[in-house]
Design an enzyme around this catalytic site. Structure first.
Site, PDB file in Angstrom:
ATOM      1  N   ASP A  62     -25.246 106.776 -15.919  1.00  0.00           N
ATOM      2  CA  ASP A  62     -24.926 107.319 -17.162  1.00  0.00           C
ATOM      3  C   ASP A  62     -23.444 108.049 -16.645  1.00  0.00           C
ATOM      4  OD1 ASP A  62     -25.643 108.424 -20.092  1.00  0.00           O
ATOM      5  OD2 ASP A  62     -24.416 110.358 -18.950  1.00  0.00           O
TER       6      ASP A  62
ATOM      7  N   GLU B  86     -22.624 105.446 -22.919  1.00  0.00           N
ATOM      8  CA  GLU B  86     -21.907 105.417 -21.641  1.00  0.00           C
ATOM      9  C   GLU B  86     -23.214 104.968 -20.506  1.00  0.00           C
ATOM     10  OE1 GLU B  86     -22.953 109.469 -22.967  1.00  0.00           O
ATOM     11  OE2 GLU B  86     -22.412 107.648 -23.851  1.00  0.00           O
TER      12      GLU B  86
END
Length: 348
Positions: A227, A270
């Site tokens: 992440d 993301e």
């Protein structure tokens, strides 16, 4: 996944061709048998025998499709058809109408043999017909036709051959276009449009495949859930176009850092998922640190801005009694711990 799709398309195309050839063999068998049966009440014994033999050959071709190879059946059908046409032209058939049957040769040839081989075979077929028709009577006695009939027969046959070849070319072109469109749709369905990486659906399918394969071989399987740290701040400060540039560059960076057998997927937003077959959690940690350091040292240049980004990564190794969902949940919990401990780190 794409290899299975390719095999599926190939098998479907072969199945369609097998159905058409089966239908043609049945029709050919039925017509030749019926004409042979009618011939029993006439006085042309040789023609009757030839028709019954042709009917039997078409039956064999049909049986070969069901039990053996479609190529064998196709060759039996097309070349037995040629021989039958040669005999009908040579003998004249019934009331000198034998040559009229040659018009079925053109469409069958280009479909069964394909455009290139079909056109070549048609050229050889027409040359043979010409030799038979113009063969001097003093050499071999055969059916006689007027020159006007011969010329019109050849012109008509050439016209039909051209139209058949044109149709086959158009059909092949349409088929290729359909395959290309299908391939593009498959890519859209299995790939993330921005990063060109495998999407979540594709990654889940790959995980299931790897789990089944590696469990058979008793090998480890690890995943990395990555992440981007403070990615929302990048979008807020530089705009979403800058955020997209960050995602695409890091996607390429991830791909460079892993092996060929590994899979990098955009898991969502993301988040990225990296699948590491034949890799234990200890081995995965070495790869993970390499990826984390590469990202930390990478600079994304967007317009006049130099954007630095870091990532947090959770590692999870598949255990024997664990499902794929449990594997991902474990990696997600590890990722949360990495975030909690200050980001830009790997956990465990």
């Amino acid at each position: 996944m794409l290899e299975r799709i390719k095999k599926y398309r190939t098998s479907n195309g072969e199945l369609e061709q097998a159905r058409v050839i089966s239908l043609f063999s049945l029709v050919g068998m039925s017509i030749t048998f019926l004409m042979g049966f009618i011939g029993l009440f006439g006085d042309n014994t040789t023609l009757t025998v030839v028709l019954f033999v042709a009917s039997f050959v078409y039956l064999l071709a049909f049986l070969f499709i069901k039990r053996f190879d479609i190529t064998v059946s196709a060759n039996i059908i097309i070349y037995s058809l040629y021989l039958l046409m040669f005999y009908l032209v040579f003998s004249g058939g019934v009331s000198q109408t034998g040559p009229l049957w040659i018009f079925i040769v053109a469409p069958v040839s280009v479909y069964v043999l394909g455009l290139r081989h079909g056109v070549i075979s048609l050229f050889i077929f027409l040359c043979t017909i010409c030799i038979i028709m113009f063969l001097p009577q003093q050499w071999v006695a055969h059916a006689q036709y007027t020159n006007e009939f011969k010329v019109r027969l050849f012109i008509s046959f050439l016209t039909l051959s051209f139209l058949s070849a044109l149709y086959e070319y158009s059909r092949m072109l349409a088929f290729k276009n359909a395959i290309e469109i299908s391939k593009q749709y498959q890519q859209l369905a299995m790939r993330d449009p921005l990063t060109k990486l495998a999407n979540r659906r594709n990654a889940a399918a790959i995980l299931e495949q790897e789990k089944a394969r590696l469990q058979r071989n008793n090998e480890p399987l690890s995943v990395l859930l990555c992440d981007l740290d403070h990615f929302k701040a990048v979008n807020d400060k530089y705009g979403h176009n800058a955020g997209d540039r960050v995602l695409t560059e890091l996607s390429a960076l991830f791909t460079e850092q892993v092996r060929k057998q590994d899979c990098v997927a955009r898991w969502g937003g993301e988040e990225f998922l990296i699948i590491l077959p034949q890799t234990s959690s200890e081995q995965a940690r070495i790869i993970t640190e390499k990826i984390r350091n590469s990202v930390a040292q990478h600079t994304v240049n967007f317009l006049d801005h130099n954007i630095h980004i870091t990532i947090s990564i959770g590692i999870s190794q598949l255990s024997e009694d664990q499902s794929i969902d449990e594997l991902i949940n474990t990696a997600d919990k590890c990722l949360y711990q990495a975030k909690t401990l200050g980001r830009n780190r790997v956990y465990p």
